[in-house]
Design a protein around this motif. Sequence first.
Motif, short mmCIF file in Angstrom:
data_model
loop_
_atom_site.label_atom_id
_atom_site.label_comp_id
_atom_site.label_asym_id
_atom_site.label_seq_id
_atom_site.Cartn_x
_atom_site.Cartn_y
_atom_site.Cartn_z
N THR A 251 0.87 -1.32 -0.14
CA THR A 251 -0.25 -0.17 -0.13
C THR A 251 0.73 1.10 0.11
O THR A 251 0.61 2.17 -0.68
N TRP B 171 3.10 5.65 -5.90
CA TRP B 171 2.88 5.70 -7.44
C TRP B 171 1.53 6.82 -7.71
O TRP B 171 1.68 7.46 -8.62
N HIS C 45 2.42 -5.11 -9.67
CA HIS C 45 1.46 -5.73 -9.14
C HIS C 45 1.97 -7.25 -8.64
O HIS C 45 1.02 -7.93 -8.21
N ARG D 113 -2.86 -6.45 -3.34
CA ARG D 113 -3.93 -7.21 -3.77
C ARG D 113 -4.84 -5.99 -3.92
O ARG D 113 -4.78 -4.76 -3.51
N HIS E 281 -8.80 -4.93 -3.22
CA HIS E 281 -9.86 -4.83 -1.75
C HIS E 281 -11.07 -4.38 -2.42
O HIS E 281 -11.09 -3.38 -2.80
N SER F 24 -11.08 -0.48 -4.20
CA SER F 24 -11.38 -0.33 -5.85
C SER F 24 -12.65 -0.96 -6.47
O SER F 24 -12.86 -0.90 -7.42
#
Length: 276
Positions: free
Chosen positions: A30, A36, A166, A170, A172, A176
């Motif tokens: 995270t 990013w 990636h 994960r 969630h 998203s």
Amino acid sequence: SVVSKEHIAAVAAAIHDLLDNEEEGDLGPTLVRLAWHASGTYDKESRTGGSDGATMRFSPESDHGANAGLHVARNALEPIKKLFPDFTYADLWTLAGAVAIEHMGGPNIVWRPGRHDAKDASECTPDGRLPDADKGQVGATIRHVRAIFNRQGFDDREMVALIGAHALGRCHTDRSGYTGPWTRAPTTFSNLYYKELLENTWTLKSWDGPDQFEDPTGDLMMLPSDMALVWDRDFRKYVVEFANDEEAFFKAFASAFQKLEENGVSALNNSAASGK
Ligand code: HEM
């Protein structure tokens, strides 16, 4: 503000400690996503956006759909910001991304300080600069991914390398709307993402949520934008390269991630560069 090498090393050590002591073991990915999304708003034409300013602290940018759930990462870094008040949020978030990648076994990322913090929302970027995971149709999704990363100044090989992050973390449903990890080792930075992409038969998951793909076991997932990297011939050749050569991936990722974090930053301090 000028920060010394010792100062950077102390903040990096605090980030490593945070990751060592965190219960769930899923903060690292995270933090990478925070770095990013703070950086990926850059527009090379107008030279706006990017990590400088840490504008995601403010609404409306904090409320942009793409940033859902990133308060978890921002809040986790708050105690470190309190310990090192002279270190800007913009420097802290980008350093945390670089340190998290190294913490999870990835390449060293060259990181340089010098970012400022915006005073208010006036420097926030408009919504829509970060990629959508699906444009509803194969060709449109491929064009979208390429357009979003071209706008930031990245070529095909750089974008395929960046999306290899990636391997980590994960999706969630409460962030998203998507669900599940891309690999079975989501806290280890590796080239597994490319191997999974190539080695599985991916089928549309049947569920109530948005369109995503699943492997034959149903354990792993791919977003339509991930599938774009094997649907498009020019992207796919780099997926094959990185699946076969982890060293080439690490090298390409490290330089693209440094570029991502430095896009639009005008006052980088070279003398305090760390990572190499
Ligand atoms: C997670 C989309 C590129 C790093 C996610 C999630 C989505 C997404 C939908 C799930 C968020 C959640 O539900 O928590 C995309 C799209 C991309 C893209 C559409 C480009 C086409 C990248 C890049 C990086 C990155 C370039 C880093 C260099 C991550 C990481 C996670 C993540 C580490 C896991 C976060 C966690 O476990 O909390 N991404 N992403 N992504 N993304 Fe991306």
